[in-house]
Design a protein around this motif. Structure first.
Motif, PDB file in Angstrom:
ATOM      1  N   ALA A 244       0.835  -1.206   0.000  1.00  0.00           N
ATOM      2  CA  ALA A 244       0.000   0.000   0.000  1.00  0.00           C
ATOM      3  C   ALA A 244       0.866   1.250   0.000  1.00  0.00           C
ATOM      4  O   ALA A 244       0.561   2.244  -0.683  1.00  0.00           O
ATOM      5  N   ALA A 245       1.966   1.210   0.736  1.00  0.00           N
ATOM      6  CA  ALA A 245       2.879   2.357   0.752  1.00  0.00           C
ATOM      7  C   ALA A 245       3.465   2.611  -0.631  1.00  0.00           C
ATOM      8  O   ALA A 245       3.589   3.761  -1.074  1.00  0.00           O
ATOM      9  N   LEU A 246       3.833   1.541  -1.340  1.00  0.00           N
ATOM     10  CA  LEU A 246       4.386   1.699  -2.686  1.00  0.00           C
ATOM     11  C   LEU A 246       3.319   2.186  -3.669  1.00  0.00           C
ATOM     12  O   LEU A 246       3.601   2.994  -4.565  1.00  0.00           O
ATOM     13  N   LEU A 247       2.087   1.703  -3.501  1.00  0.00           N
ATOM     14  CA  LEU A 247       0.996   2.168  -4.360  1.00  0.00           C
ATOM     15  C   LEU A 247       0.698   3.645  -4.100  1.00  0.00           C
ATOM     16  O   LEU A 247       0.458   4.417  -5.041  1.00  0.00           O
ATOM     17  N   VAL A 248       0.710   4.036  -2.827  1.00  0.00           N
ATOM     18  CA  VAL A 248       0.506   5.448  -2.488  1.00  0.00           C
ATOM     19  C   VAL A 248       1.619   6.297  -3.097  1.00  0.00           C
ATOM     20  O   VAL A 248       1.382   7.409  -3.593  1.00  0.00           O
ATOM     21  N   GLY A 387       3.686  -2.428  10.496  1.00  0.00           N
ATOM     22  CA  GLY A 387       3.404  -1.966   9.144  1.00  0.00           C
ATOM     23  C   GLY A 387       2.253  -0.989   9.096  1.00  0.00           C
ATOM     24  O   GLY A 387       2.277   0.001   8.341  1.00  0.00           O
ATOM     25  N   VAL A 388       1.221  -1.241   9.886  1.00  0.00           N
ATOM     26  CA  VAL A 388       0.071  -0.327   9.927  1.00  0.00           C
ATOM     27  C   VAL A 388       0.490   1.039  10.444  1.00  0.00           C
ATOM     28  O   VAL A 388       0.123   2.080   9.882  1.00  0.00           O
ATOM     29  N   VAL A 389       1.270   1.045  11.527  1.00  0.00           N
ATOM     30  CA  VAL A 389       1.741   2.318  12.095  1.00  0.00           C
ATOM     31  C   VAL A 389       2.564   3.096  11.070  1.00  0.00           C
ATOM     32  O   VAL A 389       2.381   4.310  10.876  1.00  0.00           O
ATOM     33  N   THR A 390       3.467   2.404  10.394  1.00  0.00           N
ATOM     34  CA  THR A 390       4.321   3.050   9.399  1.00  0.00           C
ATOM     35  C   THR A 390       3.498   3.648   8.270  1.00  0.00           C
ATOM     36  O   THR A 390       3.735   4.789   7.839  1.00  0.00           O
ATOM     37  N   LEU A 391       2.519   2.894   7.776  1.00  0.00           N
ATOM     38  CA  LEU A 391       1.678   3.384   6.678  1.00  0.00           C
ATOM     39  C   LEU A 391       0.870   4.606   7.094  1.00  0.00           C
ATOM     40  O   LEU A 391       0.749   5.576   6.330  1.00  0.00           O
ATOM     41  N   VAL A 392       0.314   4.581   8.303  1.00  0.00           N
ATOM     42  CA  VAL A 392      -0.485   5.704   8.789  1.00  0.00           C
ATOM     43  C   VAL A 392       0.356   6.977   8.884  1.00  0.00           C
ATOM     44  O   VAL A 392      -0.123   8.086   8.609  1.00  0.00           O
ATOM     45  N   VAL A 393       1.602   6.824   9.248  1.00  0.00           N
ATOM     46  CA  VAL A 393       2.498   7.987   9.326  1.00  0.00           C
ATOM     47  C   VAL A 393       2.895   8.468   7.933  1.00  0.00           C
ATOM     48  O   VAL A 393       2.890   9.679   7.644  1.00  0.00           O
ATOM     49  N   TYR A 394       3.217   7.519   7.051  1.00  0.00           N
ATOM     50  CA  TYR A 394       3.802   7.866   5.749  1.00  0.00           C
ATOM     51  C   TYR A 394       2.800   8.397   4.728  1.00  0.00           C
ATOM     52  O   TYR A 394       3.072   9.408   4.058  1.00  0.00           O
TER      53      TYR A 394
END
Length: 451
Positions: A244-248, A387-394
């Protein structure tokens, strides 16, 4: 870095893993080089298709990672037959998931590409590549599961041999189909699918032979398959947050550009940068593969002291490997663009992005090692929550940054390198310093409380 006894074991596992992992992204690198000669629009289309395809397959990476950890634990505990039984369950699970994913992917290829809003020309090329490429989903998942079994058995050489042979076949087929038969971007997809089928057959044959030798059953076992699926849920969540981070990140590139030609240049440069980043990630991940196999085996043998000692050593290996790959990427950044495309505008965009990516390589080396250690320990739930925490921040920060910078591709990569990789590093270091992940024997931390 002074040599220690465990270095030999790390090298024995990591060097073949490095060569095999370095060969894997060459599927996309070969496609990028061949398709790039067709023009900027097809190359941009490959970028969109690759993002979708890598997400679909990446979500199932637990078939390799989870299987490596569980097989290694049983091997460390002296139960080779049980290790191979779990491996066979993983192969059947891969076939089941692959069949469903293929049907859904081919059906939804158009809408999935449309989500990126990349324009009619780029989207048409993306769909032309994606639909045939998705037919290779099941072979790819079987390859993941079989590779995980072999890594768990401390065999990283066989996946290397298969990866090299498969990649060579892929290049030959792509050149023949794209340029020889004039099939365009779809020809590259068909070449990869054929090569992937051959690789899946080769790896499965090796695993089946080992299972027969140890007397492990080959038939599908419903309870074993369901157990493997449940054990993989946390790793799916962990991988989903990474994808999801890469897609974002790819979506952020599409923001701020109103002209289709400028967007195509940004997407083409981003695709090349992301492909090169993925290549280097696989290089660094070779130590993480050794970490998965060794951590699982040491904990299976109830050797906590050895686990700590090897973990500390592999962190050093990851750090210095990142320094080396970062330096090489920085030096090579001006000459990499022309290898893939003749578009000077893409070359200009790419150099700055690669320099930013080079600065993040040392941190990436440590991140990948710690990720491998915790996967090998079966600490999937923590990795999922981290991973969830990282995505929410990024996610909000990268979208905000690109909007503030007027759609600058460089701004996206600065935030990706500093925030995304920095947050992952902090989350993993926090866990590694504690004791909760050091579960010995055949136990698993997947049922441990969430952090």
């Amino acid at each position: 870095m002074r040599s220690r006894p465990e270095d030999r074991e790390i090298l024995r596992l990591a060097v073949p893993a490095f060569l095999a992992l370095a060969a894997e992204p060459l599927f996309l690198l070969a496609d990028a080089a061949i398709i790039g000669r067709l023009g900027t629009t097809p190359l941009a289309g490959l970028g969109i298709a690759a993002a979708v395809l890598q997400t679909a397959v990446g979500l199932c990476v637990f078939l390799a990672y989870g299987t490596t950890a569980s097989v290694a634990r049983r091997l460390g505990a002296g139960d080779t037959r049980g290790a191979l039984t779990q491996g066979i369950d993983g192969l059947w699970l891969a076939i089941a998931i692959g069949g469903v994913a293929t049907v859904l992917g081919v059906t939804l290829a158009g809408p999935l590409v449309g989500l990126f809003g990349a324009g009619a020309g780029v989207s048409e090329q993306a769909v032309a590549y994606l639909r045939p490429a998705l037919l290779g989903t099941t072979p790819l998942l079987v390859m993941l599961a079989a590779t995980g079994v072999l890594r768990g058995l401390q065999d990283t050489r066989t996946p290397l041999y298969v990866a090299v042979a498969g990649n060579a076949l892929n290049v030959v087929l792509n050149v023949a189909l794209v340029h020889g038969l004039g099939l365009g971007i779809a020809g590259a997809a068909w070449g990869s699918v054929i090569a992937q089928v051959g690789m899946a057959v080769a790896l499965t044959t090796v695993v089946v032979h080992a299972a027969r030798r140890e007397g492990a059953p080959l038939r599908p076992d419903r309870s074993g398959i369901l157990l493997a699926a449940r054990a993989g849920v946390a790793l799916v969540v962990r991988t989903l947050t990474l994808r999801a981070a890469l897609l974002v990140t790819t979506y952020a590139v599409t923001l701020g550009q109103v002209r289709e030609d400028a967007l195509a240049v940004d997407l083409a440069a981003h695709q090349l940068a992301l492909t090169l980043w993925t290549f280097l990630a696989f290089v660094l991940d070779s130590i993480a593969i050794a970490a998965q196999a060794m951590t699982g085996r040491y904990l299976g043998a109830s050797d906590v002291v050895g686990t700590r000692r090897v973990t500390d050593r592999m962190i050093r290996w990851g750090l210095w490997s990142g320094v080396v790959t970062g330096a090489l990427l920085a030096v090579a950044s001006p000459v990499l663009g022309p290898l893939f495309t003749g578009d000077a505008a893409v070359h200009d965009r790419l150099v700055g992005v690669l320099l930013v990516a080079a600065l993040g390589q040392p941190a990436a080396g440590v991140v990948f090692v710690l990720d491998g250690v915790l996967i090998g320990a079966g600490d999937g739930r923590y990795l999922a929550w981290g991973g969830v925490v990282t995505l929410v921040v990024y996610a909000p920060l990268v979208l905000l940054a690109v909007t503030a910078a007027g759609g600058a591709l460089l701004a996206v990569w600065v935030v990706f390198t500093a925030v995304f990789m920095g947050a992952r590093l902090a989350v993993l270091l926090h866990r590694a310093r504690g004791q909760a992940w050091l579960v010995t024997g055949l136990g698993s931390t997947r049922d441990a409380p969430a952090p």
